[in-house]
Design an enzyme around this catalytic site. Structure first.
Site, PDB file in Angstrom:
ATOM      1  N   GLU A 176       0.818  -1.223   0.000  1.00 38.12           N
ATOM      2  CA  GLU A 176       0.000   0.000   0.000  1.00 38.12           C
ATOM      3  C   GLU A 176       0.853   1.274   0.000  1.00 38.12           C
ATOM      4  O   GLU A 176       1.158   1.824   1.052  1.00 38.12           O
ATOM      5  CB  GLU A 176      -0.947   0.018   1.214  1.00 38.12           C
ATOM      6  CG  GLU A 176      -1.839   1.254   1.233  1.00 38.12           C
ATOM      7  CD  GLU A 176      -2.725   1.365   2.470  1.00 38.12           C
ATOM      8  OE1 GLU A 176      -3.632   2.214   2.476  1.00 38.12           O
ATOM      9  OE2 GLU A 176      -2.505   0.619   3.444  1.00 38.12           O
ATOM     10  N   LYS A 213      -2.813  -1.958  -2.792  1.00 38.12           N
ATOM     11  CA  LYS A 213      -3.851  -1.072  -2.255  1.00 38.12           C
ATOM     12  C   LYS A 213      -3.431   0.359  -2.578  1.00 38.12           C
ATOM     13  O   LYS A 213      -2.394   0.829  -2.102  1.00 38.12           O
ATOM     14  CB  LYS A 213      -4.021  -1.269  -0.746  1.00 38.12           C
ATOM     15  CG  LYS A 213      -5.123  -0.371  -0.147  1.00 38.12           C
ATOM     16  CD  LYS A 213      -5.538  -0.810   1.244  1.00 38.12           C
ATOM     17  CE  LYS A 213      -6.571   0.148   1.826  1.00 38.12           C
ATOM     18  NZ  LYS A 213      -7.169  -0.324   3.082  1.00 38.12           N
TER      19      LYS A 213
END
Length: 295
Positions: A176, A213
């Site tokens: 992420e 993400k």
């Protein structure tokens, strides 16, 4: 790695719930839920209250595999129980929802327009415990604030380096590198970021699957190549400070990108609601996020 869970995360219809607020973000999450800071006097009481909130979300009737593929947990949540079962077991056995674990220890100070992850001491030990608790994957977050090519390269390199350690432990990492939605250079950052991620993905072997993400891109469908990359199990999006309505609208314009919202999921529900009101609020939230995710 559980093959049934892998198949669900890769090809299932739905989204991933983020229930992983940790030390720094817990007071904010509780406040939005209607629990002020003077309602608890120490960290232990605070974590008891956030577990009560998360339990209420997870046990809501609408929180199930019809709409939700996975849930990201905070370390303490993994070690606590819901209705007598360890949380990962409860999620998978009772709800058909795949458990993930947040493993990062927060962000380092900003340098070169980015915030790298702080070192993660005892990561191998934590991953071993996660495997024992029957967790499927992990999540770790860095933040990019400026279109600084060197800084972005460092963020991606760090994420993939730790990602490989996670894969070696038998788990699937969610990488992420969040782009600050308020950055004046957001579109430019996303171009640099995509380039770096593609380089890293191309260097992975067939037995090194990852998830990504990412902040919802400024240009619709900008992450198409990442979504279609053979090493990528799934690309999920964070709400990043947008309201649920804004995040859903932006997400719906990106085919194949699914939600992994935290604040967006619990927006509008509060501690003082009756169970019926709370369950109705969560059901509405889940429905709108699901609809935006299946476009």
């Amino acid at each position: 790695m559980n093959k049934e869970q892998l198949e669900l995360v890769k090809n299932g219809q739905g989204f991933i719930a983020a229930l992983d607020q940790s030390g720094g973000s817990t007071p904010k999450a509780l406040k939005l839920y209607g629990v002020p800071e003077d309602a608890y006097s120490n960290e232990e009481e605070m974590y008891d209250l956030i577990h009560e909130m998360r339990t209420r979300v997870m046990t809501a009737p609408a929180f199930n595999s019809d709409s939700i593929l996975g849930a990201i947990l905070f370390e303490q949540t993994m070690d606590r129980k819901v209705e007598g079962k360890y949380t990962p077991d409860y999620l998978w056995e009772e709800k058909g929802v795949v458990p993930f674990l947040k493993v990062d220890k927060g962000l380092a100070d900003e340098e070169g327009g980015v915030q790298l992850m702080k070192p993660i001491p005892n990561l191998d030990e934590l991953l071993k415990r996660a495997v024992e608790r029957k967790v499927f994957g992990t999540k770790m977050r860095s933040v990019i604030k400026e279109a600084n090519a060197e800084g972005i390269k460092q963020v991606v390199a760090q994420q993939f380096e730790v990602g490989k350690q996670i894969i070696a432990a038998g788990l699937v990492p969610i990488i992420e590198p969040e782009v600050d939605i308020h950055s004046a250079d957001k579109e430019k950052i996303e171009a640099l970021l995509k380039e770096e991620i593609l380089k890293e993905l191309d260097n992975l072997s067939e037995d090194q699957p990852v998830m990504l993400k990412l902040s919802i891109p400024t240009v619709d469908n900008f992450y198409k190549e990442l979504i279609e990359h053979p090493r990528v199990v799934r690309v999920v999006a964070l709400s990043g400070g947008y309201t649920r309505k804004e995040a859903n609208e932006k997400l719906a314009r990106n085919n194949g990108l699914i939600a992994s919202f935290s604040r967006g999921l619990s927006e509008g529900v509060s501690a003082d609601q009756s169970d019926d009101e709370f369950n109705e609020g969560i059901a509405d939230s889940i429905r709108t996020i699901y609809e935006a995710s299946i476009t």
